[in-house]
Design a protein around this motif. Structure first.
Motif, PDB file in Angstrom:
ATOM      1  N   ILE A   1       0.846  -1.188   0.000  1.00  0.00           N
ATOM      2  CA  ILE A   1       0.000   0.000   0.000  1.00  0.00           C
ATOM      3  C   ILE A   1       0.885   1.244   0.000  1.00  0.00           C
ATOM      4  N   PRO A   2       0.716   2.143  -0.977  1.00  0.00           N
ATOM      5  CA  PRO A   2       1.440   3.413  -0.956  1.00  0.00           C
ATOM      6  C   PRO A   2       0.847   4.345   0.099  1.00  0.00           C
ATOM      7  N   ILE A   3       1.687   5.042   0.842  1.00  0.00           N
ATOM      8  CA  ILE A   3       1.222   5.845   1.969  1.00  0.00           C
ATOM      9  C   ILE A   3       0.755   7.234   1.563  1.00  0.00           C
ATOM     10  N   SER A   4       1.221   7.729   0.421  1.00  0.00           N
ATOM     11  CA  SER A   4       0.880   9.106   0.037  1.00  0.00           C
ATOM     12  C   SER A   4      -0.621   9.333  -0.056  1.00  0.00           C
ATOM     13  N   VAL A   5      -1.379   8.290  -0.393  1.00  0.00           N
ATOM     14  CA  VAL A   5      -2.832   8.460  -0.565  1.00  0.00           C
ATOM     15  C   VAL A   5      -3.519   8.839   0.736  1.00  0.00           C
ATOM     16  N   PHE A   6      -2.851   8.664   1.870  1.00  0.00           N
ATOM     17  CA  PHE A   6      -3.433   8.995   3.171  1.00  0.00           C
ATOM     18  C   PHE A   6      -2.915  10.331   3.715  1.00  0.00           C
ATOM     19  N   ASN A   7      -2.033  10.998   2.978  1.00  0.00           N
ATOM     20  CA  ASN A   7      -1.389  12.215   3.459  1.00  0.00           C
ATOM     21  C   ASN A   7      -2.030  13.476   2.901  1.00  0.00           C
ATOM     22  N   ILE A   8      -1.747  14.614   3.532  1.00  0.00           N
ATOM     23  CA  ILE A   8      -2.204  15.895   3.024  1.00  0.00           C
ATOM     24  C   ILE A   8      -1.542  16.150   1.673  1.00  0.00           C
ATOM     25  N   ASN A   9      -2.374  16.494   0.674  1.00  0.00           N
ATOM     26  CA  ASN A   9      -1.878  16.772  -0.678  1.00  0.00           C
ATOM     27  C   ASN A   9      -1.032  15.633  -1.232  1.00  0.00           C
ATOM     28  N   GLN A  10      -1.345  14.391  -0.805  1.00  0.00           N
ATOM     29  CA  GLN A  10      -0.638  13.204  -1.275  1.00  0.00           C
ATOM     30  C   GLN A  10       0.884  13.336  -1.093  1.00  0.00           C
ATOM     31  N   GLN A  11       1.284  13.908   0.038  1.00  0.00           N
ATOM     32  CA  GLN A  11       2.718  14.014   0.351  1.00  0.00           C
ATOM     33  C   GLN A  11       3.371  12.649   0.191  1.00  0.00           C
ATOM     34  N   ASP A  12       4.424  12.611  -0.611  1.00  0.00           N
ATOM     35  CA  ASP A  12       5.049  11.336  -0.973  1.00  0.00           C
ATOM     36  C   ASP A  12       6.428  11.238  -0.327  1.00  0.00           C
ATOM     37  N   ASP A  13       6.549  10.356   0.665  1.00  0.00           N
ATOM     38  CA  ASP A  13       7.813  10.159   1.373  1.00  0.00           C
ATOM     39  C   ASP A  13       8.544   8.908   0.909  1.00  0.00           C
ATOM     40  N   LYS A  14       8.103   8.341  -0.205  1.00  0.00           N
ATOM     41  CA  LYS A  14       8.728   7.130  -0.755  1.00  0.00           C
ATOM     42  C   LYS A  14       8.656   5.968   0.243  1.00  0.00           C
ATOM     43  N   VAL A  15       7.432   5.755   0.741  1.00  0.00           N
ATOM     44  CA  VAL A  15       7.211   4.732   1.759  1.00  0.00           C
ATOM     45  C   VAL A  15       6.035   3.854   1.352  1.00  0.00           C
ATOM     46  N   LEU A  16       6.192   2.535   1.532  1.00  0.00           N
ATOM     47  CA  LEU A  16       5.123   1.573   1.286  1.00  0.00           C
ATOM     48  C   LEU A  16       4.806   0.814   2.571  1.00  0.00           C
ATOM     49  N   ARG A  17       3.542   0.407   2.695  1.00  0.00           N
ATOM     50  CA  ARG A  17       3.116  -0.376   3.858  1.00  0.00           C
ATOM     51  C   ARG A  17       2.939  -1.830   3.464  1.00  0.00           C
ATOM     52  N   PHE A  18       3.543  -2.717   4.260  1.00  0.00           N
ATOM     53  CA  PHE A  18       3.431  -4.162   4.033  1.00  0.00           C
ATOM     54  C   PHE A  18       2.805  -4.812   5.261  1.00  0.00           C
ATOM     55  N   CYS A  19       1.842  -5.707   5.043  1.00  0.00           N
ATOM     56  CA  CYS A  19       1.185  -6.438   6.132  1.00  0.00           C
ATOM     57  C   CYS A  19       1.962  -7.721   6.405  1.00  0.00           C
ATOM     58  N   PHE A  20       2.375  -7.905   7.681  1.00  0.00           N
ATOM     59  CA  PHE A  20       3.100  -9.133   8.014  1.00  0.00           C
ATOM     60  C   PHE A  20       2.254 -10.123   8.816  1.00  0.00           C
TER      61      PHE A  20
END
Length: 384
Positions: A348-367
């Motif tokens: 899951i890309p994290i930018s979609v949850f941030n203000i103005n789709q702030q993109d920190d080059k981070v992905l979420r993985f479920c373990f």
């Protein structure tokens, strides 16, 4: 003219969630799905047997509107044991159709047009559409990677005479971070002498690592007196498809909640409530979860030690953020989709949850996956 052309959407900017998008892509490209937050291992056979027993005993009609009293009683007992806070099972505990229904109903009950609701971003994606649905105004506060800690001076400035609610989430989805006692005390101080309601989303309360203690709103009198606490049996017992949760709140708030709850869903699943009532009477069934999931977190991260991803170990939840700036300059949505298509692993890309789709080059993985799944996923990630 077809009626569809004259529909005035109450949520014109809402589209299919990123969870649906990425899970659909995972299926289409036969990718390992570490995107959506659901376990892929078996449910406790004991819990399944308890549901079967409930059905066979005839617990197949409507449950009481507020939920089985015996289940509410054991929830109140569990809460008192964990947080030294007494909730009356008859008037201050309600069983819901998952935590998301509880969150929806809380917002529906208390948010009027032009009320302001403070939301910490990145945030679970059900909060904001529900606020907007009832005419409220979202006041977002961006949390920064990697700590995702609130700036309390900024929070204080965002509180106005229009602020009706503050929504918090710890352990935090999607970052896997937790709020410290000092954070909760700061929030308690800010909300003192106001009429602001606190919605404390605590669905991952039992999934917290490294011997840390979950800082529930129930532990802080100045928060508990104004708080709804939401919880999820789906997250706790690996049964997300059961859609059964609960909320806690002072009687005066719960009275209003139930006015809406009864017309929203009326009641939750009866045989599941019966089974969970029995299952909760063995505390080890939930007290063992920190060790269970920490073992999976540690395994996953140990397998990634030679990868080009960087990370801070998750402090709670069953999600791990991986930062990829040393691998690619690509935006996180595009990178996540490319990983799914070309490398057969979905995140899951994290930018979609941030203000103005702030993109920190981070992905979420479920373990929350079998060890075999985690090993296969890590093999892929280490090759990137």
């Amino acid at each position: 003219m077809p009626i569809a052309t004259n529909i005035y959407s109450k949520l014109p900017d809402v589209s299919t969630t990123i969870f649906t998008v990425m899970s659909k892509m995972a299926a289409a490209y036969n990718a390992i799905n570490l995107s959506q937050g659901f376990p892929n291992f078996d449910v406790s056979p004991k819990l399944i047997d308890l549901v079967r027993m409930a059905m066979q005993k005839g617990h197949n009609q409507y449950a009481p509107m507020a939920g089985l009293l015996s289940l509410r009683e054991i929830i109140a007992e569990k809460t008192a044991n964990l947080y030294s806070k007494i909730y009356h099972p008859e008037s201050e505990v309600t069983i819901t159709v998952g935590a998301t229904q509880a969150i929806f109903t809380i917002i529906a009950t208390f948010i009027h047009p032009e009320d302001e609701v403070i939301v910490f971003k990145p945030a679970y994606d059900s909060y904001e559409p529900t606020i907007k649905l009832f005419g409220g105004t979202v006041v977002p506060i961006q949390l920064s990677t990697p700590s995702f800690k609130p700036n309390w001076e900024e929070v204080a400035k965002k509180i106005t005479d229009k602020t009706r609610m503050v929504i918090i989430n710890s352990p935090h989805n999607p970052s896997g971070t937790i709020w410290a006692k000092e954070d909760m005390l700061q929030l308690e101080k800010l909300l003192m002498d106001t009429n602001i309601i606190l919605l404390s989303d605590e669905v991952y309360e039992h999934i917290i690592f490294d011997k840390e203690r979950h800082q529930s709103a129930a532990l802080f009198p100045g928060l508990a007196e104004r708080a709804f606490i939401t919880a999820s049996f789906g997250k706790t017992f690996h049964v997300t498809g059961w859609k059964t949760g609960y909320c806690l709140a002072p009687k005066s708030l719960m009275i209003e909640f139930r006015k809406v709850h009864q017309f929203n869903v009326f009641c939750g699943n009866h045989p599941m409530q019966y089974a969970l009532n029995k299952y909760l009477r063995t505390p080890e069934n939930y007290l063992s979860l920190p060790d269970f999931y920490q073992e999976k977190r540690d395994l996953f991260l140990s397998l990634l030690k030679d990868s080009r991803f960087t990370y801070t170990p998750a402090a709670g939840t069953y999600f791990q953020l991986l930062e990829y700036s040393s691998i690619s300059d690509e935006g996180d949505v595009g990178f996540a989709k490319r990983l799914t298509k070309e490398h057969k692993i979905a995140s899951i890309p994290i930018s979609v949850f941030n203000i103005n789709q702030q993109d920190d080059k981070v992905l979420r993985f479920c373990f929350a996956k079998t060890n075999d799944t985690l090993k296969r996923a890590a093999d892929i990630l280490c090759e990137i």
